[in-house]
Design a protein around this motif. Structure first.
Motif, PDB file in Angstrom:
ATOM      1  N   SER A   1       7.268   2.376  11.693  1.00 38.68           N
ATOM      2  CA  SER A   1       7.242   2.710  13.123  1.00 38.68           C
ATOM      3  C   SER A   1       7.711   4.143  13.353  1.00 38.68           C
ATOM      4  CB  SER A   1       8.135   1.755  13.917  1.00 38.68           C
ATOM      5  OG  SER A   1       7.639   0.443  13.833  1.00 38.68           O
ATOM      6  N   SER A   2       8.787   4.546  12.654  1.00 34.55           N
ATOM      7  CA  SER A   2       9.289   5.930  12.787  1.00 34.55           C
ATOM      8  C   SER A   2       8.246   6.932  12.315  1.00 34.55           C
ATOM      9  CB  SER A   2      10.572   6.109  11.967  1.00 34.55           C
ATOM     10  OG  SER A   2      11.601   5.306  12.460  1.00 34.55           O
ATOM     11  N   SER A   3       7.594   6.620  11.210  1.00 38.03           N
ATOM     12  CA  SER A   3       6.563   7.525  10.682  1.00 38.03           C
ATOM     13  C   SER A   3       5.389   7.626  11.647  1.00 38.03           C
ATOM     14  CB  SER A   3       6.070   7.042   9.326  1.00 38.03           C
ATOM     15  OG  SER A   3       7.112   7.095   8.381  1.00 38.03           O
ATOM     16  N   LEU A   4       5.013   6.495  12.269  1.00 38.99           N
ATOM     17  CA  LEU A   4       3.928   6.520  13.265  1.00 38.99           C
ATOM     18  C   LEU A   4       4.306   7.391  14.460  1.00 38.99           C
ATOM     19  CD1 LEU A   4       2.723   2.805  13.224  1.00 38.99           C
ATOM     20  CD2 LEU A   4       1.354   4.823  12.648  1.00 38.99           C
ATOM     21  N   MET A   5       5.568   7.311  14.882  1.00 34.42           N
ATOM     22  CA  MET A   5       6.035   8.119  16.014  1.00 34.42           C
ATOM     23  C   MET A   5       6.002   9.610  15.667  1.00 34.42           C
ATOM     24  SD  MET A   5       6.630   6.322  18.604  1.00 34.42           S
ATOM     25  CE  MET A   5       7.611   7.390  19.619  1.00 34.42           C
ATOM     26  N   ARG A   6       6.440   9.948  14.465  1.00 35.07           N
ATOM     27  CA  ARG A   6       6.404  11.363  14.051  1.00 35.07           C
ATOM     28  C   ARG A   6       4.982  11.870  14.014  1.00 35.07           C
ATOM     29  NH1 ARG A   6      10.721   9.822  10.660  1.00 35.07           N
ATOM     30  NH2 ARG A   6       9.324   9.432   8.920  1.00 35.07           N
ATOM     31  N   ARG A   7       4.054  11.056  13.552  1.00 40.39           N
ATOM     32  CA  ARG A   7       2.644  11.466  13.498  1.00 40.39           C
ATOM     33  C   ARG A   7       2.123  11.721  14.901  1.00 40.39           C
ATOM     34  NH1 ARG A   7      -1.442   8.315   9.482  1.00 40.39           N
ATOM     35  NH2 ARG A   7      -0.734   9.242   7.542  1.00 40.39           N
TER      36      ARG A   7
ATOM     37  N   MET B   1       0.834  -1.225   0.000  1.00 38.11           N
ATOM     38  CA  MET B   1       0.000   0.000   0.000  1.00 38.11           C
ATOM     39  C   MET B   1       0.861   1.264   0.000  1.00 38.11           C
ATOM     40  SD  MET B   1      -2.864  -0.640   2.839  1.00 38.11           S
ATOM     41  CE  MET B   1      -4.177  -1.764   2.626  1.00 38.11           C
ATOM     42  N   GLU B   2       0.190   2.394  -0.315  1.00 36.72           N
ATOM     43  CA  GLU B   2       0.846   3.699  -0.147  1.00 36.72           C
ATOM     44  C   GLU B   2       1.153   3.858   1.328  1.00 36.72           C
ATOM     45  OE1 GLU B   2      -1.568   6.941  -1.453  1.00 36.72           O
ATOM     46  OE2 GLU B   2      -1.883   6.087  -3.443  1.00 36.72           O
ATOM     47  N   GLN B   3       2.238   4.538   1.626  1.00 34.89           N
ATOM     48  CA  GLN B   3       2.673   4.646   3.014  1.00 34.89           C
ATOM     49  C   GLN B   3       1.647   5.407   3.861  1.00 34.89           C
ATOM     50  OE1 GLN B   3       6.602   6.218   3.644  1.00 34.89           O
ATOM     51  NE2 GLN B   3       6.518   5.854   5.831  1.00 34.89           N
ATOM     52  N   ALA B   4       1.032   6.460   3.327  1.00 33.09           N
ATOM     53  CA  ALA B   4       0.074   7.252   4.109  1.00 33.09           C
ATOM     54  C   ALA B   4      -1.126   6.393   4.510  1.00 33.09           C
ATOM     55  CB  ALA B   4      -0.387   8.469   3.316  1.00 33.09           C
ATOM     56  N   LEU B   5      -1.650   5.614   3.573  1.00 38.07           N
ATOM     57  CA  LEU B   5      -2.784   4.746   3.868  1.00 38.07           C
ATOM     58  C   LEU B   5      -2.379   3.653   4.854  1.00 38.07           C
ATOM     59  CD1 LEU B   5      -5.711   3.931   3.406  1.00 38.07           C
ATOM     60  CD2 LEU B   5      -4.963   2.641   1.391  1.00 38.07           C
TER      61      LEU B   5
ATOM     62  N   SER C   1      12.113  -6.055   8.273  1.00 36.53           N
ATOM     63  CA  SER C   1      12.524  -5.222   9.416  1.00 36.53           C
ATOM     64  C   SER C   1      12.766  -3.771   9.002  1.00 36.53           C
ATOM     65  CB  SER C   1      13.771  -5.808  10.080  1.00 36.53           C
ATOM     66  OG  SER C   1      14.841  -5.839   9.158  1.00 36.53           O
ATOM     67  N   GLU C   2      13.313  -3.531   7.826  1.00 40.62           N
ATOM     68  CA  GLU C   2      13.575  -2.149   7.386  1.00 40.62           C
ATOM     69  C   GLU C   2      12.271  -1.406   7.166  1.00 40.62           C
ATOM     70  OE1 GLU C   2      15.691   0.080   3.651  1.00 40.62           O
ATOM     71  OE2 GLU C   2      16.503  -1.842   4.266  1.00 40.62           O
ATOM     72  N   LEU C   3      11.301  -2.044   6.511  1.00 38.39           N
ATOM     73  CA  LEU C   3       9.999  -1.426   6.279  1.00 38.39           C
ATOM     74  C   LEU C   3       9.264  -1.227   7.585  1.00 38.39           C
ATOM     75  CD1 LEU C   3       7.897  -0.378   4.281  1.00 38.39           C
ATOM     76  CD2 LEU C   3       7.030  -2.717   4.094  1.00 38.39           C
ATOM     77  N   ALA C   4       9.346  -2.198   8.499  1.00 31.72           N
ATOM     78  CA  ALA C   4       8.684  -2.073   9.802  1.00 31.72           C
ATOM     79  C   ALA C   4       9.285  -0.910  10.581  1.00 31.72           C
ATOM     80  CB  ALA C   4       8.824  -3.369  10.586  1.00 31.72           C
ATOM     81  N   ALA C   5      10.603  -0.730  10.511  1.00 38.25           N
ATOM     82  CA  ALA C   5      11.265   0.382  11.205  1.00 38.25           C
ATOM     83  C   ALA C   5      10.828   1.713  10.596  1.00 38.25           C
ATOM     84  CB  ALA C   5      12.775   0.230  11.122  1.00 38.25           C
ATOM     85  N   ASN C   6      10.736   1.737   9.285  1.00 38.83           N
ATOM     86  CA  ASN C   6      10.296   2.947   8.583  1.00 38.83           C
ATOM     87  C   ASN C   6       8.879   3.342   9.006  1.00 38.83           C
ATOM     88  OD1 ASN C   6      11.602   4.638   6.884  1.00 38.83           O
ATOM     89  ND2 ASN C   6      11.222   3.466   5.013  1.00 38.83           N
TER      90      ASN C   6
END
Length: 195
Positions: A185-191, A152-156, A178-183
């Protein structure tokens, strides 16, 4: 002929008498009166003009300074009224243009309110769709949900992951690369930090 000479002498005598007795003394008296009045500071011509302007027939031949001043004042007031009428017309046209501008701005406000309402409805609809998708992914196997979310698109994907419980989100992120999960997770934290 002697009678004619006597008559001519009588006429000359009468003319001389009129000049010497009436005309010369009157001219002398007027001259003396003017000299005395001038020395006393009285302007006899102005006084004569004032009295002459009050006499019914003579007043038509004499210019009244007060009347001239009144006419000048009247002309000045008429010019002022004309200027004020022009100013009023200009202000009325400005008022009309401002009213039109206000109407246009009110129309723009109404349009923007309608667009805002539509955007809000679209946001609510998107949130409802995201909620339904999140429920669907919650009910799926974690590895299958991870495979779909990865595509999916990252925003969705972030919207869906936010809607899930912490436990279920952890299971799906654990099933991802793991790289995508870290990405993600970081985006969720910033949000969550920006909210």
């Amino acid at each position: 002929m002697a009678n004619k000479v006597k008559q001519a002498e009588r006429k000359t005598n009468r003319l001389q008498w009129f000049l010497y007795v009436i005309v010369i003394p009157v001219v002398f008296a007027v001259t003396i009166t003017l000299v005395v009045a001038t020395i006393a500071g009285v302007n006899l011509f102005q006084v004569a003009q004032e009295y002459g302007s009050k006499a019914p027939i003579i007043s038509t031949f004499i210019d009244d300074p007060e009347e001239e001043q009144l006419m000048e004042d009247l002309a000045s007031h008429e010019a002022t009224i004309q200027d004020q009428d022009t100013t009023i017309s200009n202000l009325e046209s400005q008022l009309t243009s401002k009213d039109q501008e206000i109407d246009e701005l009110n129309d723009q406000i109404q349009t923007l309110e309608n667009e805002l309402e539509q955007a809000e409805e679209a946001r609510v609809s998107r949130e409802e769709s995201t909620s339904r998708l999140a429920r669907s992914f919650t009910e799926m196997d974690a590895s299958r949900a991870a495979d779909i979310i990865t595509e999916m698109e990252q925003a969705l994907a972030l919207d869906i992951l936010e809607e899930m419980s912490d436990e279920r989100r952890g299971e799906i992120l654990g099933a991802m690369d793991s790289e995508l999960a870290a990405n993600l997770s970081s985006s969720l934290m910033r949000r969550s930090d920006s909210e």
